[in-house]
Design a protein around this motif. Structure first.
Motif, mmCIF file in Angstrom:
data_model
loop_
_atom_site.group_PDB
_atom_site.id
_atom_site.type_symbol
_atom_site.label_atom_id
_atom_site.label_comp_id
_atom_site.label_asym_id
_atom_site.label_seq_id
_atom_site.Cartn_x
_atom_site.Cartn_y
_atom_site.Cartn_z
ATOM 1 N N LEU A 67 0.835 -1.208 0.000
ATOM 2 C CA LEU A 67 0.000 0.000 0.000
ATOM 3 C C LEU A 67 0.869 1.258 0.000
ATOM 4 C CD1 LEU A 67 -2.948 -0.748 2.478
ATOM 5 C CD2 LEU A 67 -2.980 -0.779 -0.024
ATOM 6 N N ARG A 68 2.006 1.182 0.691
ATOM 7 C CA ARG A 68 2.873 2.360 0.766
ATOM 8 C C ARG A 68 3.420 2.740 -0.618
ATOM 9 N NH1 ARG A 68 4.049 4.281 5.793
ATOM 10 N NH2 ARG A 68 3.456 2.923 7.526
ATOM 11 N N VAL A 125 1.497 2.776 -3.292
ATOM 12 C CA VAL A 125 0.436 3.445 -4.075
ATOM 13 C C VAL A 125 -0.204 4.614 -3.332
ATOM 14 C CG1 VAL A 125 -0.111 1.435 -5.510
ATOM 15 C CG2 VAL A 125 -1.316 1.742 -3.333
ATOM 16 N N LEU A 126 0.104 4.758 -2.039
ATOM 17 C CA LEU A 126 -0.498 5.846 -1.270
ATOM 18 C C LEU A 126 0.580 6.650 -0.562
ATOM 19 C CD1 LEU A 126 -3.471 3.946 0.436
ATOM 20 C CD2 LEU A 126 -3.642 5.654 -1.383
ATOM 21 N N ALA A 181 -1.277 8.956 4.557
ATOM 22 C CA ALA A 181 -2.490 8.138 4.629
ATOM 23 C C ALA A 181 -2.417 7.080 5.726
ATOM 24 C CB ALA A 181 -2.754 7.474 3.273
ATOM 25 N N VAL A 212 -6.195 3.187 7.366
ATOM 26 C CA VAL A 212 -5.626 3.918 6.242
ATOM 27 C C VAL A 212 -6.591 5.052 5.916
ATOM 28 C CG1 VAL A 212 -4.796 3.783 3.866
ATOM 29 C CG2 VAL A 212 -4.615 1.778 5.374
ATOM 30 N N PRO A 262 -7.125 7.800 3.168
ATOM 31 C CA PRO A 262 -6.807 8.461 1.891
ATOM 32 C C PRO A 262 -7.325 9.894 1.877
ATOM 33 C CG PRO A 262 -8.109 6.427 1.593
ATOM 34 C CD PRO A 262 -8.181 6.801 3.037
ATOM 35 N N SER A 312 -8.154 11.568 -1.139
ATOM 36 C CA SER A 312 -8.880 11.906 -2.377
ATOM 37 C C SER A 312 -9.571 10.657 -2.909
ATOM 38 C CB SER A 312 -7.911 12.419 -3.445
ATOM 39 O OG SER A 312 -7.078 11.347 -3.869
ATOM 40 N N ASP A 335 -9.191 9.436 -5.780
ATOM 41 C CA ASP A 335 -8.214 8.612 -6.491
ATOM 42 C C ASP A 335 -7.413 7.741 -5.520
ATOM 43 O OD1 ASP A 335 -8.943 9.451 -9.033
ATOM 44 O OD2 ASP A 335 -7.661 11.230 -8.908
ATOM 45 N N GLU A 336 -7.109 8.292 -4.354
ATOM 46 C CA GLU A 336 -6.410 7.476 -3.356
ATOM 47 C C GLU A 336 -7.309 6.355 -2.834
ATOM 48 O OE1 GLU A 336 -3.495 11.090 -1.734
ATOM 49 O OE2 GLU A 336 -4.418 9.724 -0.265
ATOM 50 N N ALA A 354 -7.213 3.728 -5.454
ATOM 51 C CA ALA A 354 -5.955 2.963 -5.427
ATOM 52 C C ALA A 354 -5.969 1.952 -4.283
ATOM 53 C CB ALA A 354 -4.768 3.919 -5.279
ATOM 54 N N LEU A 355 -6.464 2.384 -3.135
ATOM 55 C CA LEU A 355 -6.537 1.496 -1.974
ATOM 56 C C LEU A 355 -7.468 0.319 -2.250
ATOM 57 C CD1 LEU A 355 -6.070 0.769 1.017
ATOM 58 C CD2 LEU A 355 -7.858 2.422 1.623
#
Lengths: 468, 468
Positions: free
Chosen positions: A14-15, A17-18, A22, A45, A47, A49, A51-52, A55-56
């Protein structure tokens, strides 16, 4: 399909992509429900936005890791805490907390899902409008969760529940797909109503990340009265009469039983007593009218025309007097908490059945044991908080073995009137069995089919609403 | 999955599970849409109860025979007619036409899906209540179809569309399963909102056979006014001001352009002219207030305080004068029909965008050719019927080759404002391509997944809303 607990290897992924912001160092605030009854596990976690969030969700979908959307955490049915099964990612919306836009002429406000209800109310007030959703936890509840649970509260009789306040949603689906359903439209008949499907699905179908909300005109004049009524039946008739005299201007219509006052005394909670003696049954009502109309005069008019439906009454002569009356209503849940309920119920029945429900419930509970009952709530919606307490000098612990019998008796009775065993709090994890017991089988089968269709890997808030 | 046309062998099988009265000798009335634009094919079967509907659906599901639920047949987008593909059973609700129960204190009326809207209105009126859904076809439209298409009409600004009037549904699913979701509850947060999913799904997910509907208090006093406004922007501002002065009492707020008056004259439709000269832009509004309030006085008050938002006005001084004003509005569609539109559009945009939409649409259409535009409709909802006509002396046939360009231009423009290309009429078969063009891809994918989950053999109204 088997789910995998979130683990250090997955968090490392995850780190990638974010952003680092977060990831929360300390998850404690997110693992215990507000009354401290249950606690859960998970990695938080947060996020910033849509988009985040996408991604998550994409990562969790790929790894079969469960996700629990976490909004204000104020829910009362355990939809936000997972105590067993694979350890989930807790997706906090707290960092998505911006009012995106306010459209005064459209009466629309667009917000991130993590905005706190009180902040939405304030943003609407800033442009001379009203955002009418109002409930006890409005200082910490966030819009995403309020919509995900279709929250109710005090003003439903006039303005409807959370669902009715929402014109459009932005949602991230289980596989990370973003649905942009934000809308300022009042009318749009293009395809299935996915908005209302998401609202009330308690995070089991997708993550609400944004919402277009409806604002209303602010009433120019408001007034509050506490009317003493002879019976619950008279309260129901008064509600009808109020409709004739005040149209859609009745903002709240709350039934209060003497037990509520008694508990305030017993719990040492201070309030201004509106009458020498606490009334057996009373109705707290609020009216809001447009410019050039006196709300206080309208309540006086109703009082004069109510015949024997009203025994006595106080019509607030000032804002502070109105606040004193509302303080009583607002303190009742705190009084209840201090006394300690054996069993609490958030039920609804058809409004006309409320008097019979109250009479029968009293009789049925008397067969189980001796209790004090604090029955209060949103009579205008047929929604009662029917809460059962030990007699003075005894404690809830003394009745531990009767708790299930009480709950079943109250729920069976509500169900026998075509009522609901969760009028406004939702199913969460606490009432999954109730839903299976009282829900229509065809409805449950459809819900399961929809769940499987939209969340094929079952990663969205597993175990909430539907059994995992 | 391949579907089979209904044939004589299958009809014989149906005769084993349904009484003879369910089979109609002459299907002609069911095969042509109301304006005669399209015609379909099918065998009409008219069950008399939910169990008969279930038996019919079970048989069709088993035999992979498509079913088109048929209510009043008044829809304008071809959802009720199938011209190609396997020949369907047309499931007429006409024999399920009973009001099941009226609950005055609950403000609830329960009906079969085949009850005609005007009969619901009358049943509510009989107990001193209002059923507020109101539209041109109310004398023949049936409740099932009104809910299946989430019908709108004149009073949406105050009371909401068909969805908002519905508390619960009884639905027969594709496989014959009966979902009993009838309810008199105002609040019920137990599980996914299947009611709102069915409402607006246009018969593609199940057959609505019964509904619990909400009644409202009847306003004690009503008044109507036709106000001349300088511009559409002034009309939008007047709508805001009306909210401040009248709260939720504004029952209708309809924008009318001079072209509507001109077409009535040209088509030879008689009406009482409210002004010497037809106004360029006017607003027809209706207000309903509770007892002891003068609706006419409230409109006079608004007029006096409207400043330069209103140029001139007529406030009806009698019921018959109000009827004369409403007759103008009600005749506009008939005037349009007689002139013959090149292209008609049922669009919505955010209310604040209406003035700019009108200005831009005029400019864009001028590039395509010379037309007369009759723009009118439910400004209070941001919903305009934006209809394009040939110049005097020319005919719609002369513009046949421009029709697609006009439609695309109007729809593109509405879409660019975040608007809808079907505000109240639905998708049917006419707008399937529009939905594909303008709909959010994630929404379409979810709709398809839900369709496949609830109607796995694709027998429910195939080709409507989603491509078959």
């Amino acid at each position: 399909m088997a789910l995998n607990s979130v683990d250090e290897i997955f968090v490392e992924k995850l780190r990638n992509v974010l952003p680092g912001a977060a990831f929360l160092a300390d998850p404690t605030g997110f693992l215990v429900e507000p009354r401290g009854r249950w606690s859960g596990r998970g990695v938080v976690v947060s996020p910033a936005s849509v988009d985040e969030v996408s991604a998550l969700m994409t990562a969790c979908f790929g790894a079969h890791v469960p996700v629990v959307p976490y909004s204000g955490g104020t829910g009362l049915v355990g939809g936000q805490t997972v105590a067993e099964g694979p350890v989930p990612v807790i997706l906090s919306l707290a960092r998505m907390n911006k009012v995106r836009a306010v459209y005064r002429h459209d009466n629309v406000i667009e917000v991130d899902a993590g905005v706190i209800l009180a902040d939405v109310q304030a943003a609407a007030s800033d442009v001379g409008r009203l955002f009418p959703l109002s409930l006890a936890s409005e200082g910490s509840a966030r819009i995403g969760g309020l919509l995900a649970t279709n929250a109710g509260g005090l003003n439903v009789i006039r303005y409807g529940n959370a669902r009715v306040q929402c014109l459009g949603l932005e949602v991230v689906m289980a596989d990370g797909t973003i649905w942009n359903g934000m809308s300022r439209l009042r009318k749009d008949n293009t395809g299935y109503d996915l908005r209302d499907l998401m609202i009330g699905s308690e995070g089991t179908l997708g993550v609400i990340t944004g919402a277009s909300l409806r604002m209303m005109p602010r009433p120019a004049d408001e007034a509050t009265a506490l009317f003493v009524v002879p019976t619950p039946a008279a309260a129901v008739s008064l509600l009808s009469k109020a409709g004739e005299h005040l149209g859609e201007s009745v903002t709240a219509f709350e039934l209060i039983h003497r037990q509520g006052f008694d508990f305030l005394d017993e719990a040492g909670l201070a309030y201004k007593a509106p009458f020498k003696e606490a009334p057996e049954w009373s109705v707290l009502m609020k009216v809001g009218l447009p410019v050039r109309r006196s709300a206080q005069g309208a309540l006086e008019d109703l009082f004069e025309n109510a015949g024997d439906l009203i025994l006595d009454g106080v019509i607030a002569q000032s804002v502070s007097q109105a606040q004193d009356l509302w303080k009583i209503r607002e303190m009742i849940p705190e009084g209840n908490r201090r006394i300690g309920a054996v069993s609490s119920h958030d039920i609804s029945v058809p409004i006309s059945c409320v008097p019979e429900f109250i009479a029968l419930a009293t009789a049925i509970l008397a067969k189980i044991g001796q209790f004090r009952i604090n029955c209060f709530g949103h009579l205008g919606d047929g929604n009662l908080h029917y809460n059962v307490f030990p007699m003075a000098g005894r404690s809830r612990v003394d009745h531990q073995d009767q708790r299930d019998a009480i709950k079943t008796a109250v729920h069976d009775l509500a169900h026998s009137f075509g009522g609901s065993v969760s009028a406004e709090h939702g199913i969460g994890r606490l009432k999954v069995t109730d839903l299976e017991t009282y829900g229509d089988p065809a409805k449950l089968a459809m819900m399961r089919a929809i769940k499987d269709a939209l969340d094929p890997r079952g990663i969205m808030n597993p175990g909430a609403v539907l059994r995992a």
